[in-house]
Design a protein around this motif. Structure first.
Motif, short mmCIF file in Angstrom:
data_model
loop_
_atom_site.label_atom_id
_atom_site.label_comp_id
_atom_site.label_asym_id
_atom_site.label_seq_id
_atom_site.Cartn_x
_atom_site.Cartn_y
_atom_site.Cartn_z
N SER A 69 -3.24 6.77 1.04
CA SER A 69 -3.74 7.59 -0.06
C SER A 69 -3.87 9.06 0.36
O SER A 69 -4.17 9.35 1.51
CB SER A 69 -5.10 7.08 -0.53
OG SER A 69 -4.98 5.76 -1.00
N GLN A 79 -4.48 -2.63 -2.67
CA GLN A 79 -5.46 -1.85 -1.92
C GLN A 79 -4.80 -0.55 -1.44
O GLN A 79 -4.21 -0.50 -0.36
CB GLN A 79 -5.95 -2.66 -0.72
CG GLN A 79 -6.63 -3.96 -1.11
CD GLN A 79 -6.97 -4.81 0.11
OE1 GLN A 79 -6.83 -4.37 1.24
NE2 GLN A 79 -7.43 -6.03 -0.15
N THR A 113 -5.26 2.28 0.11
CA THR A 113 -6.18 3.04 0.97
C THR A 113 -5.50 3.70 2.16
O THR A 113 -5.77 4.84 2.50
CB THR A 113 -7.29 2.11 1.49
OG1 THR A 113 -6.67 0.99 2.17
CG2 THR A 113 -8.13 1.58 0.33
N ASP A 124 0.85 -1.20 0.00
CA ASP A 124 0.00 0.00 0.00
C ASP A 124 0.88 1.24 0.00
O ASP A 124 0.68 2.19 -0.78
CB ASP A 124 -0.90 -0.02 1.24
CG ASP A 124 -1.93 1.09 1.24
OD1 ASP A 124 -1.76 2.09 0.51
OD2 ASP A 124 -2.91 0.97 1.99
#
Length: 638
Positions: free
Chosen positions: A638, A633, A635, A495
């Motif tokens: 971000s 993913q 997230t 990530d």
């Protein structure tokens, strides 16, 4: 009609460079070909054999090209149907440097060089194919990467790739040649040559070359009494003169001398005898040029004692890189050569420091990180490194670390004198943060990968691009094992890396115009490093780590490997691989032109074709971005 020759001609026309010839030409060649049947394990020629008068094409079966290294026979390439091998007699006079052995029952065609040479002389495409084959992998060889992911030469002219580079470098030659006219007397010209201490003189008419007179002509034609010293030189000169263009390579010059059986080439403005004389190339110039090939440079590096010696060699590497790019040698091949020389320079810097400081108190590994760790450093950029020493007892730790900090500081200072600037972010082994024991480094990587958000200030992705320069390879292996162990089932780390890879500014606007710098010294220029190269580098690293593929650090090779392991997205990966090479070449050309890092490109100075080429290299990025968003993913960061 000779049906066997017709059959051979039909076969040859399907493969380069024979596909550049007419069927009649191929038939004429085929009538002189010998067909050789080889049993399994039969040897066609072996290392140190005298050169044959032919080169070879595989008709059927497989021919292994092998060399002896460390008392072991190593296969450096396999030649399949249609592959050419044994080209060495075209380019060199010394013996074979490898063995050609049939892997299975095979048939090969032996093509006499004397028969084929005229077709090389009269067809530039054939000549170019031979020259490129001499320097790079065969265009149709399937096994072109060895177990260490290093590109290899399919024709195997040398057992190491460094030696190949000599054949693509430009030549230094006499650019103030002695000239005269055809009506001069032999005696007067001979006196002029003696006084000027040269062995040749170019004969011109209206400044255009019409012939050449050499010491050999004087010896064979005048000293023997065949011609009088009172004759005019047009009677004994060699004519017509063989002409070449100014930036001729060593390979081209050598091949032309062999082809025309001459010892001198006349350099003219446009490469023909209808333009002004610019210089003269002699066989001696070829010998001198061969002393500047990468293999020789590395030997010189190993003997160097002073930073200035290493700096001179690094400067010569820049010339080699520039010449190879001018010759349109693939940038991936140039990277391999540059990497080996950069590696040798850094290693020698470490060795010289150890000679000053004395033997290390513990085993250690010096690792280059960043562009050199990825084997992508063509320009003189800043140095990035880490130093890892083996674990020692607590009471010895301080003393051992102090030694290695001194070692690293002296080494990085020496490299700065060679031309590698200090890393502005301090990512060097001379920084106490990046000089520590193996256990401390393992803790560091564990922390970076398992709690990336807490370590984002000092976590730089370049620490995952590394190559051992000096020391214990087992230490590098230990770091690699830790990285890939932590990469398993670690969505948080990916990530972080995924967001890092996608946060770079877009290279193109919505209307596909280059996004240029808006302020500062590089205003209205395109940042090819940050906007184009780094997104590809970051993405390749992210994807290769998440795929748990070890041992591949180079961006181009990472994408190539990803295309194999993830065939569903192979088209995207292959497009990115080619795009990376294109962008790297643009940056290198810009850096060589301006004597800087090549980071900022003046778009206005590019031709329309180059603008389109650059723009096309940026188009795979949108697909790559979508692929990353779908795979991970993104997230948390971000």
């Amino acid at each position: 009609m000779n049906t066997i020759a017709e059959h051979i001609a039909d076969f040859l026309k399907e493969y380069p460079p024979f596909d550049n010839l007419t069927f009649q030409e191929l038939f004429n060649i085929a009538t002189n070909i010998r067909v050789i049947n080889l049993e399994k394990h039969a040897v066609l020629f072996q290392n140190n054999d005298i050169l044959h008068d032919s080169f070879y094409v595989v008709s059927s079966g497989i021919i292994n090209l092998t060399t002896i290294a460390d008392a072991e026979e190593t296969i450096i390439n396999k030649c399949h149907e249609g592959d050419i091998f044994g080209l060495r007699p075209f380019f060199a006079k010394n013996n074979y440097m490898m063995t050609a052995k049939a892997r299975e029952e095979s048939i090969v065609y032996a093509i006499p060089i004397a028969v084929f040479r005229p077709f090389v002389a009269n067809n530039s495409d054939v000549l170019n194919f031979l020259l490129e084959s001499f320097a790079i992998n065969s265009r149709h060889t399937k096994d072109n990467v060895n177990s260490e992911n290093k590109l290899i030469s399919d024709n195997g002219f040398y057992s190491d790739t460094q030696s190949e580079m000599q054949y693509i470098q430009s030549l230094s030659y006499n650019n103030s040649p002695l000239t005269t006219t055809a009506d001069k007397i032999v005696k007067d010209v001979a006196i002029l040559m003696t006084e000027s201490m040269v062995d040749n003189i170019v004969v011109c008419e209206n400044n255009y070359p019409i012939g050449i007179l050499t010491d050999a002509d004087l010896s064979s034609k005048v000293a023997t009494g065949r011609f009088s010293i009172t004759e005019t030189i047009d009677k004994i000169m060699s004519s017509p003169v063989v002409t070449v263009i100014e930036n001729v390579s060593l390979a081209e010059a050598q091949l032309l001398m062999l082809k025309h059986n001459v010892t001198h080439l006349c350099v003219t403005k446009d490469g023909t005898n209808k333009s002004v004389v610019k210089g003269i190339i002699s066989e001696h110039d070829l010998i001198v040029a061969q002393a500047s090939n990468p293999g020789v440079l590395i030997k010189e590096i190993k003997r160097s004692q002073l930073p200035k010696d290493l700096k001179q060699i690094r400067d010569r590497l820049s010339d080699l890189i520039q010449n190879s790019i001018q010759k349109n040698i693939p940038i991936s091949h140039v990277c391999n050569i540059a990497n080996e020389i950069n590696l040798a320079l850094i290693k020698r810097a470490v060795e010289l420091t150890i000679l000053d400081l004395g033997s290390p108190p513990a085993r250690f590994a010096w690792l280059s990180i960043g562009s050199q760790g990825r084997k992508e450093q063509l320009l003189l950029t800043d140095q990035d490194s880490i130093l890892i020493f083996e674990d020692v007892t607590p009471e010895k730790y301080r003393e051992v670390k102090d030694y290695f900090l001194r070692l690293a500081k002296r080494t990085t200072s020496l490299l700065e004198k060679v031309g590698y600037e200090f890393c502005p972010n301090g990512h060097m082994g001379s920084n106490m943060l990046w000089c520590k024991s193996l256990t401390d480094w393992i803790k560091q990587y564990n922390s970076w990968m398992n709690t990336p958000g807490e370590n984002s200030n000092d976590l730089s992705s370049i620490f995952f691009d590394y190559e051992i320069v000096f020391g214990e390879s087992k230490i590098e292996e230990a770091i690699e094992n830790v990285i890939f162990k932590n990469a398993i089932n670690n969505p948080l780390f990916f990530d972080f890396l995924g967001n890092d890879a996608l946060k770079k500014n877009s290279p193109l606007s919505f209307f596909k115009k280059f996004i240029l710098e808006e302020e500062g010294p590089n205003k209205m220029k395109f940042d090819i490093k940050t906007r184009a190269l780094m997104p590809l580098i970051d993405a390749a690293r992210l994807l290769i780590l998440s795929s748990n593929i070890k041992g591949i650090k180079n961006t181009y090779l990472r994408f190539k490997q990803l295309a194999i392991s993830d065939s569903k997205n192979a088209e995207i990966y292959l497009s990115c691989a080619e795009a990376f090479l294109t962008l790297l070449k643009f940056r290198t050309v810009e850096g060589l032109k301006n004597d800087d890092s090549g980071q900022y490109i003046n778009i206005k100075e590019l031709s329309k074709t180059d603008k389109e080429k650059l723009k096309n290299a940026l188009t795979p990025m949108r697909d790559l971005e979508e692929l990353i968003k779908n795979k991970f993913q993104l997230t948390q960061f971000s």
